[in-house]
Scaffold this motif. Sequence first.
Motif, PDB file in Angstrom:
ATOM      1  N   ALA A  28      43.438  44.268 -21.807  1.00 33.52           N
ATOM      2  CA  ALA A  28      42.389  45.129 -21.267  1.00 33.52           C
ATOM      3  C   ALA A  28      41.139  44.981 -22.128  1.00 33.52           C
ATOM      4  N   PRO A  29      39.937  45.100 -21.524  1.00 35.08           N
ATOM      5  CA  PRO A  29      38.706  44.744 -22.239  1.00 35.08           C
ATOM      6  C   PRO A  29      38.348  45.651 -23.403  1.00 35.08           C
ATOM      7  N   ALA A  30      38.595  46.956 -23.297  1.00 33.90           N
ATOM      8  CA  ALA A  30      38.144  47.876 -24.346  1.00 33.90           C
ATOM      9  C   ALA A  30      39.174  48.027 -25.463  1.00 33.90           C
ATOM     10  N   LEU A  31      40.419  48.249 -25.088  1.00 32.64           N
ATOM     11  CA  LEU A  31      41.456  48.506 -26.094  1.00 32.64           C
ATOM     12  C   LEU A  31      42.176  47.248 -26.539  1.00 32.64           C
ATOM     13  N   GLY A  32      42.002  46.156 -25.808  1.00 31.46           N
ATOM     14  CA  GLY A  32      42.528  44.875 -26.239  1.00 31.46           C
ATOM     15  C   GLY A  32      44.018  44.676 -26.059  1.00 31.46           C
ATOM     16  N   ARG A  33      44.693  45.610 -25.437  1.00 31.73           N
ATOM     17  CA  ARG A  33      46.138  45.471 -25.229  1.00 31.73           C
ATOM     18  C   ARG A  33      46.409  45.398 -23.729  1.00 31.73           C
ATOM     19  N   PRO A  34      47.491  44.727 -23.335  1.00 34.35           N
ATOM     20  CA  PRO A  34      47.798  44.610 -21.906  1.00 34.35           C
ATOM     21  C   PRO A  34      48.003  45.976 -21.267  1.00 34.35           C
ATOM     22  N   PRO A  35      47.649  46.125 -19.985  1.00 32.63           N
ATOM     23  CA  PRO A  35      47.847  47.400 -19.294  1.00 32.63           C
ATOM     24  C   PRO A  35      49.290  47.901 -19.354  1.00 32.63           C
ATOM     25  N   ALA A  36      50.258  46.987 -19.294  1.00 36.27           N
ATOM     26  CA  ALA A  36      51.654  47.433 -19.377  1.00 36.27           C
ATOM     27  C   ALA A  36      51.914  48.135 -20.702  1.00 36.27           C
ATOM     28  N   THR A  37      51.342  47.617 -21.769  1.00 38.29           N
ATOM     29  CA  THR A  37      51.503  48.243 -23.081  1.00 38.29           C
ATOM     30  C   THR A  37      50.821  49.604 -23.115  1.00 38.29           C
ATOM     31  N   LEU A  38      49.627  49.698 -22.529  1.00 43.23           N
ATOM     32  CA  LEU A  38      48.920  50.981 -22.497  1.00 43.23           C
ATOM     33  C   LEU A  38      49.723  52.029 -21.732  1.00 43.23           C
ATOM     34  N   LEU A  39      50.303  51.636 -20.607  1.00 43.99           N
ATOM     35  CA  LEU A  39      51.106  52.579 -19.827  1.00 43.99           C
ATOM     36  C   LEU A  39      52.317  53.059 -20.628  1.00 43.99           C
ATOM     37  N   LEU A  40      52.963  52.144 -21.339  1.00 36.51           N
ATOM     38  CA  LEU A  40      54.127  52.524 -22.149  1.00 36.51           C
ATOM     39  C   LEU A  40      53.719  53.436 -23.298  1.00 36.51           C
ATOM     40  N   GLU A  41      52.623  53.097 -23.968  1.00 39.25           N
ATOM     41  CA  GLU A  41      52.171  53.902 -25.110  1.00 39.25           C
ATOM     42  C   GLU A  41      51.847  55.335 -24.693  1.00 39.25           C
ATOM     43  N   HIS A  42      51.319  55.487 -23.481  1.00 38.60           N
ATOM     44  CA  HIS A  42      50.922  56.816 -23.019  1.00 38.60           C
ATOM     45  C   HIS A  42      52.004  57.492 -22.180  1.00 38.60           C
ATOM     46  N   LEU A  43      53.177  56.840 -22.075  1.00 38.38           N
ATOM     47  CA  LEU A  43      54.316  57.393 -21.319  1.00 38.38           C
ATOM     48  C   LEU A  43      53.935  57.641 -19.862  1.00 38.38           C
ATOM     49  N   ASN A  44      53.186  56.695 -19.291  1.00 45.62           N
ATOM     50  CA  ASN A  44      52.736  56.814 -17.913  1.00 45.62           C
ATOM     51  C   ASN A  44      53.607  56.003 -16.962  1.00 45.62           C
ATOM     52  N   ASP A  45      53.861  56.549 -15.787  1.00 44.30           N
ATOM     53  CA  ASP A  45      54.501  55.798 -14.718  1.00 44.30           C
ATOM     54  C   ASP A  45      53.449  54.978 -13.975  1.00 44.30           C
ATOM     55  N   LEU A  46      53.927  53.982 -13.210  1.00 49.74           N
ATOM     56  CA  LEU A  46      53.045  53.125 -12.427  1.00 49.74           C
ATOM     57  C   LEU A  46      53.417  53.223 -10.954  1.00 49.74           C
ATOM     58  N   TYR A  47      52.411  53.478 -10.108  1.00 51.53           N
ATOM     59  CA  TYR A  47      52.584  53.420  -8.660  1.00 51.53           C
ATOM     60  C   TYR A  47      51.771  52.239  -8.136  1.00 51.53           C
ATOM     61  N   VAL A  48      52.305  51.543  -7.148  1.00 51.84           N
ATOM     62  CA  VAL A  48      51.557  50.502  -6.437  1.00 51.84           C
ATOM     63  C   VAL A  48      51.715  50.749  -4.943  1.00 51.84           C
ATOM     64  N   GLU A  49      50.761  50.238  -4.151  1.00 50.78           N
ATOM     65  CA  GLU A  49      50.747  50.462  -2.705  1.00 50.78           C
ATOM     66  C   GLU A  49      50.560  49.138  -1.957  1.00 50.78           C
ATOM     67  N   PRO A  50      51.482  48.198  -2.092  1.00 48.24           N
ATOM     68  CA  PRO A  50      51.318  46.923  -1.383  1.00 48.24           C
ATOM     69  C   PRO A  50      51.529  47.081   0.110  1.00 48.24           C
ATOM     70  N   GLY A  51      50.715  46.400   0.892  1.00 44.39           N
ATOM     71  CA  GLY A  51      50.881  46.374   2.339  1.00 44.39           C
ATOM     72  C   GLY A  51      51.197  44.959   2.776  1.00 44.39           C
ATOM     73  N   ARG A  52      50.158  44.129   2.835  1.00 46.45           N
ATOM     74  CA  ARG A  52      50.324  42.727   3.226  1.00 46.45           C
ATOM     75  C   ARG A  52      51.379  42.030   2.355  1.00 46.45           C
ATOM     76  N   ALA A  53      51.335  42.277   1.036  1.00 47.89           N
ATOM     77  CA  ALA A  53      52.253  41.590   0.124  1.00 47.89           C
ATOM     78  C   ALA A  53      53.699  41.991   0.346  1.00 47.89           C
ATOM     79  N   LEU A  54      53.945  43.222   0.820  1.00 41.64           N
ATOM     80  CA  LEU A  54      55.315  43.670   1.001  1.00 41.64           C
ATOM     81  C   LEU A  54      55.922  43.132   2.298  1.00 41.64           C
ATOM     82  N   VAL A  55      55.082  42.753   3.262  1.00 40.56           N
ATOM     83  CA  VAL A  55      55.609  42.184   4.508  1.00 40.56           C
ATOM     84  C   VAL A  55      55.349  40.677   4.579  1.00 40.56           C
TER      85      VAL A  55
END
Length: 490
Positions: free
Chosen positions: A314-341
């Motif tokens: 990530a540009p500001a904190l320099g760590r991958p988003p997956a790492t940021l989500l883990l560090e902050h104990l955050n869950d991830l939601y995604v909403e694929p449409g075309r990609a899921l079908v």
Amino acid sequence: MDPPLASLLRDVPFLHSLVDALGSPLNVLLPEVVADNTERFLAVYRRHRLTGRVYFAHKANRSSALVRRLAACDPAAVGIDVASLGELRHALSCGFTGNRMMATGPKDREFLWLAARVGATVNLDSTDELEQLAELVRTYGLDRVDVLARLSGFESDAGHGGAGTRVLSRRSRFGTPVAETDELWAALERHQDAVVLTGLAYHLDTTGLEEKTRALERCVLAMDECRARGLTPRVVDIGGGFGVGYVAEAGEWERWTTALSEAVLGVRPSLTWRGHGYGLRNEGGTVRGAAALYPAHRPVAGPDYLDRLLSRPAPALGRPPATLLLEHLNDLYVEPGRALVDQCGLSLARVLDVRPVDDDPTRHLVRLGMNAGDVSLEEHGVLVDPVLLPRGDFRNEAADDAPVGVHLVGNLCLEADLITRRLVFLPRLPRAGDLLAFVNTAGYVMDFHAHHAQRQPVARTVAVTEEGGARRWCLDEDYWPLTHPQGVPS
């Protein structure tokens, strides 16, 4: 074409029998593929040690079979994104419970009321929408509603991205701009008796990884701002836009786009109906404009795109988003449409008539039992070459049959009813009674714009399953995922 779809296309007599029974046009779906695609997204979650949920963007396809198959998936990991009252009611009828639903998009009072009543998460588009939802909860004595706050207008500034300010994501008519969130945070604090802020969301209409990475990082930082105000968000919803690769070979796509530019310049014969340029134009011998086309070859798409997004710094904190989500104990939601079908289905059309183009006898018009609303390739900028499925014994073709360029036209009395504006090259000239199969149309193309103009029939949809090497089909509305893995009805 992945193996399930490729195998189905090789069964030409089976596909002809479906159209003979149910008419042209006809949509054919493979429900098991949507479950496989969902598992590929969840595998990315596991690879990055993340928790959360994959929400299918229902608007990508109207099918009941696909929704029912997803309803049978792990309820903790798979949900559905509904963008209208009709989609919400449909998902409920297909087996989804309210706590697995996310209500997105513009919402009227009826949509908000039913979403709140069944316990769906409401993805808030604005502060006004929050006010309306809170009023409904209080008026009708409903339980507190889980909400996500959708953000837009992400920027880099002195505090989070270096000196100066420059907008990196295009402004959207959806969501609250990051620069204007103070009013939203205050409203969420004020309505804590009616709603619970469970997270922040965004959806960017771009394929740019840099913009999406910056937005994800900014949401993580904004979650800290919310917690400092006594709110308790725990989810970042990054929307959809993971994409599909329609063309396997990059060289094919590059050669065609180059040839289109050359045709616009007039240095080669036209590749389109009446010189259409797909957004390109000739200005004094120079090609201007931009091609309004979906990038048919995408080397990184679907689950791989999500993996790449979570992995890049990530540009500001320099760590991958997956790492940021883990560090902050955050869950991830995604909403694929075309990609899921992706690879979930195809659209069939019978050839009704073939005749030469008046001003160019080397080209032909092929009229199909279908119109542009039944397979909205042009509307979505998707270029898909149809597969020719001959009628009867195609081994007895004439010796002079050779590849030919044709224009595919629809069954409406409209000059503009073109299935595709470009010249399509087929291995031979089709004959009346042959079928053309448009592959990988389940995402937005198959039924997004279907209509009853001139009382022409809208495509029926069937679900196809395989059992012991034999294919079985049923009408889309009659499909239920009530089988053992071997395919024996339970």
